[in-house]
Scaffold this motif. Structure first.
Motif, PDB file in Angstrom:
ATOM      1  N   UNK A 177      -0.315  11.916   0.867  1.00 44.28           N
ATOM      2  CA  UNK A 177       0.193  10.651   0.312  1.00 44.28           C
ATOM      3  C   UNK A 177       1.611  10.344   0.790  1.00 44.28           C
ATOM      4  N   UNK A 178       2.468  11.360   0.843  1.00 43.99           N
ATOM      5  CA  UNK A 178       3.835  11.125   1.307  1.00 43.99           C
ATOM      6  C   UNK A 178       3.858  10.769   2.787  1.00 43.99           C
ATOM      7  N   UNK A 179       2.956  11.370   3.547  1.00 41.43           N
ATOM      8  CA  UNK A 179       2.858  11.038   4.963  1.00 41.43           C
ATOM      9  C   UNK A 179       2.501   9.568   5.137  1.00 41.43           C
ATOM     10  N   UNK A 180       1.595   9.076   4.308  1.00 38.14           N
ATOM     11  CA  UNK A 180       1.178   7.670   4.380  1.00 38.14           C
ATOM     12  C   UNK A 180       2.242   6.718   3.830  1.00 38.14           C
ATOM     13  N   UNK A 181       3.075   7.199   2.899  1.00 39.68           N
ATOM     14  CA  UNK A 181       4.033   6.299   2.246  1.00 39.68           C
ATOM     15  C   UNK A 181       5.372   6.238   2.965  1.00 39.68           C
ATOM     16  N   UNK A 182       5.854   7.383   3.448  1.00 40.45           N
ATOM     17  CA  UNK A 182       7.195   7.409   4.025  1.00 40.45           C
ATOM     18  C   UNK A 182       7.371   8.636   4.909  1.00 40.45           C
ATOM     19  N   UNK A 183       7.754   8.414   6.142  1.00 37.41           N
ATOM     20  CA  UNK A 183       8.021   9.537   7.052  1.00 37.41           C
ATOM     21  C   UNK A 183       9.183  10.377   6.537  1.00 37.41           C
ATOM     22  N   UNK A 184      10.173   9.728   5.973  1.00 40.19           N
ATOM     23  CA  UNK A 184      11.366  10.423   5.469  1.00 40.19           C
ATOM     24  C   UNK A 184      11.004  11.371   4.320  1.00 40.19           C
ATOM     25  N   UNK A 185      10.207  10.886   3.353  1.00 31.20           N
ATOM     26  CA  UNK A 185       9.789  11.739   2.240  1.00 31.20           C
ATOM     27  C   UNK A 185       8.885  12.872   2.706  1.00 31.20           C
ATOM     28  N   UNK A 186       7.986  12.582   3.632  1.00 27.26           N
ATOM     29  CA  UNK A 186       7.107  13.614   4.151  1.00 27.26           C
ATOM     30  C   UNK A 186       7.912  14.706   4.853  1.00 27.26           C
ATOM     31  N   UNK A 187       8.885  14.316   5.673  1.00 30.68           N
ATOM     32  CA  UNK A 187       9.733  15.300   6.351  1.00 30.68           C
ATOM     33  C   UNK A 187      10.492  16.156   5.345  1.00 30.68           C
ATOM     34  N   UNK A 188      10.949  15.532   4.278  1.00 31.38           N
ATOM     35  CA  UNK A 188      11.678  16.255   3.242  1.00 31.38           C
ATOM     36  C   UNK A 188      10.762  17.265   2.544  1.00 31.38           C
ATOM     37  N   UNK A 189       9.544  16.851   2.233  1.00 34.44           N
ATOM     38  CA  UNK A 189       8.581  17.740   1.581  1.00 34.44           C
ATOM     39  C   UNK A 189       8.221  18.912   2.491  1.00 34.44           C
ATOM     40  N   UNK A 210       0.829  -1.210   0.000  1.00 32.32           N
ATOM     41  CA  UNK A 210       0.000   0.000   0.000  1.00 32.32           C
ATOM     42  C   UNK A 210       0.865   1.263   0.000  1.00 32.32           C
ATOM     43  N   UNK A 211       2.064   1.161   0.619  1.00 33.84           N
ATOM     44  CA  UNK A 211       2.946   2.321   0.657  1.00 33.84           C
ATOM     45  C   UNK A 211       3.391   2.734  -0.746  1.00 33.84           C
ATOM     46  N   UNK A 212       3.550   1.758  -1.639  1.00 31.57           N
ATOM     47  CA  UNK A 212       3.940   2.057  -3.020  1.00 31.57           C
ATOM     48  C   UNK A 212       2.840   2.855  -3.724  1.00 31.57           C
ATOM     49  N   UNK A 213       1.584   2.507  -3.460  1.00 36.49           N
ATOM     50  CA  UNK A 213       0.461   3.226  -4.068  1.00 36.49           C
ATOM     51  C   UNK A 213       0.458   4.684  -3.596  1.00 36.49           C
ATOM     52  N   UNK A 214       0.633   4.891  -2.287  1.00 34.12           N
ATOM     53  CA  UNK A 214       0.672   6.254  -1.750  1.00 34.12           C
ATOM     54  C   UNK A 214       1.872   7.022  -2.297  1.00 34.12           C
ATOM     55  N   UNK A 215       3.016   6.379  -2.395  1.00 35.30           N
ATOM     56  CA  UNK A 215       4.212   7.036  -2.918  1.00 35.30           C
ATOM     57  C   UNK A 215       3.998   7.455  -4.365  1.00 35.30           C
ATOM     58  N   UNK A 216       3.462   6.553  -5.181  1.00 34.23           N
ATOM     59  CA  UNK A 216       3.204   6.863  -6.591  1.00 34.23           C
ATOM     60  C   UNK A 216       2.199   8.004  -6.718  1.00 34.23           C
ATOM     61  N   UNK A 217       1.112   7.930  -5.969  1.00 37.27           N
ATOM     62  CA  UNK A 217       0.098   8.991  -6.009  1.00 37.27           C
ATOM     63  C   UNK A 217       0.697  10.320  -5.548  1.00 37.27           C
ATOM     64  N   UNK A 218       1.505  10.276  -4.493  1.00 38.97           N
ATOM     65  CA  UNK A 218       2.139  11.494  -3.983  1.00 38.97           C
ATOM     66  C   UNK A 218       3.028  12.154  -5.016  1.00 38.97           C
ATOM     67  N   UNK A 219       3.809  11.355  -5.716  1.00 36.60           N
ATOM     68  CA  UNK A 219       4.692  11.905  -6.745  1.00 36.60           C
ATOM     69  C   UNK A 219       3.899  12.458  -7.927  1.00 36.60           C
ATOM     70  N   UNK A 220       2.827  11.778  -8.299  1.00 40.56           N
ATOM     71  CA  UNK A 220       1.975  12.277  -9.387  1.00 40.56           C
ATOM     72  C   UNK A 220       1.326  13.602  -8.988  1.00 40.56           C
ATOM     73  N   UNK A 221       0.777  13.669  -7.770  1.00 44.22           N
ATOM     74  CA  UNK A 221       0.159  14.911  -7.309  1.00 44.22           C
ATOM     75  C   UNK A 221       1.190  16.040  -7.221  1.00 44.22           C
ATOM     76  N   UNK A 222       2.422  15.705  -6.819  1.00 44.54           N
ATOM     77  CA  UNK A 222       3.481  16.708  -6.723  1.00 44.54           C
ATOM     78  C   UNK A 222       3.783  17.286  -8.106  1.00 44.54           C
ATOM     79  N   UNK A 223       3.903  16.434  -9.105  1.00 41.22           N
ATOM     80  CA  UNK A 223       4.184  16.891 -10.467  1.00 41.22           C
ATOM     81  C   UNK A 223       3.039  17.742 -11.003  1.00 41.22           C
ATOM     82  N   UNK A 224       1.796  17.307 -10.756  1.00 36.73           N
ATOM     83  CA  UNK A 224       0.634  18.094 -11.199  1.00 36.73           C
ATOM     84  C   UNK A 224       0.620  19.447 -10.493  1.00 36.73           C
ATOM     85  N   UNK A 225       0.949  19.459  -9.196  1.00 38.88           N
ATOM     86  CA  UNK A 225       1.014  20.718  -8.443  1.00 38.88           C
ATOM     87  C   UNK A 225       2.066  21.656  -8.994  1.00 38.88           C
TER      88      UNK A 225
END
Length: 126
Positions: free
Chosen positions: A37-49, A1-16
């Motif tokens: 989505x990044x919060x759900x997929x990875x704490x590290x990516x969310x902190x970076x964002x 499920x984390x892969x789905x959130x990560x993929x969605x997060x990256x897609x939303x980021x690009x659209x944004x």
């Protein structure tokens, strides 16, 4: 499920990011979705964002205060409206002019419904 959130997060980021330069796409909702989505997929990516300048300037105030300052609203509405109006004048297609008029109307209605907050509210959180 984390892969789905990560993929969605990256897609939303690009659209944004595309929405920053393209007046048709709103930026803030896509960045809020990115954050979720990044919060759900990875704490590290969310902190970076969250540490990015873009997040601090655009997403954080909206997310924390559930609104925008009048300045933020105008900074978004005025250039977008001008670009759409210029397109409406330059395009010789009635259907496209109707689409542009609908976009302008929707944009103004959406921004008028977003709560307007005072600048002091933003400064108190810093």
């Amino acid at each position: 499920m984390k892969i789905v959130y990560l993929t969605a997060g990256l897609i939303f980021f690009i659209i944004g990011l595309i929405g920053v330069v393209l007046p048709i796409l709103p930026t803030t909702p896509f960045m809020l979705l990115t954050s979720y989505c990044l919060l759900k997929s990875s704490d590290k990516l969310n902190d970076r964002f969250i540490r990015t300048k873009f997040y601090r300037e655009h997403v954080k105030p909206f997310k924390e205060n559930k609104g925008m300052t009048i300045k933020s609203k105008l900074v978004i509405i005025i250039p977008v409206s001008l670009m759409l109006l210029i397109m409406a004048v330059l395009i010789d297609n009635t259907v496209m002019r109707i689409v542009i008029a609908v976009l302008l109307t929707v944009k103004i209605v959406v921004f008028s419904r977003i709560k307007t907050i005072k600048t002091e509210v933003l400064n108190d959180d810093e």
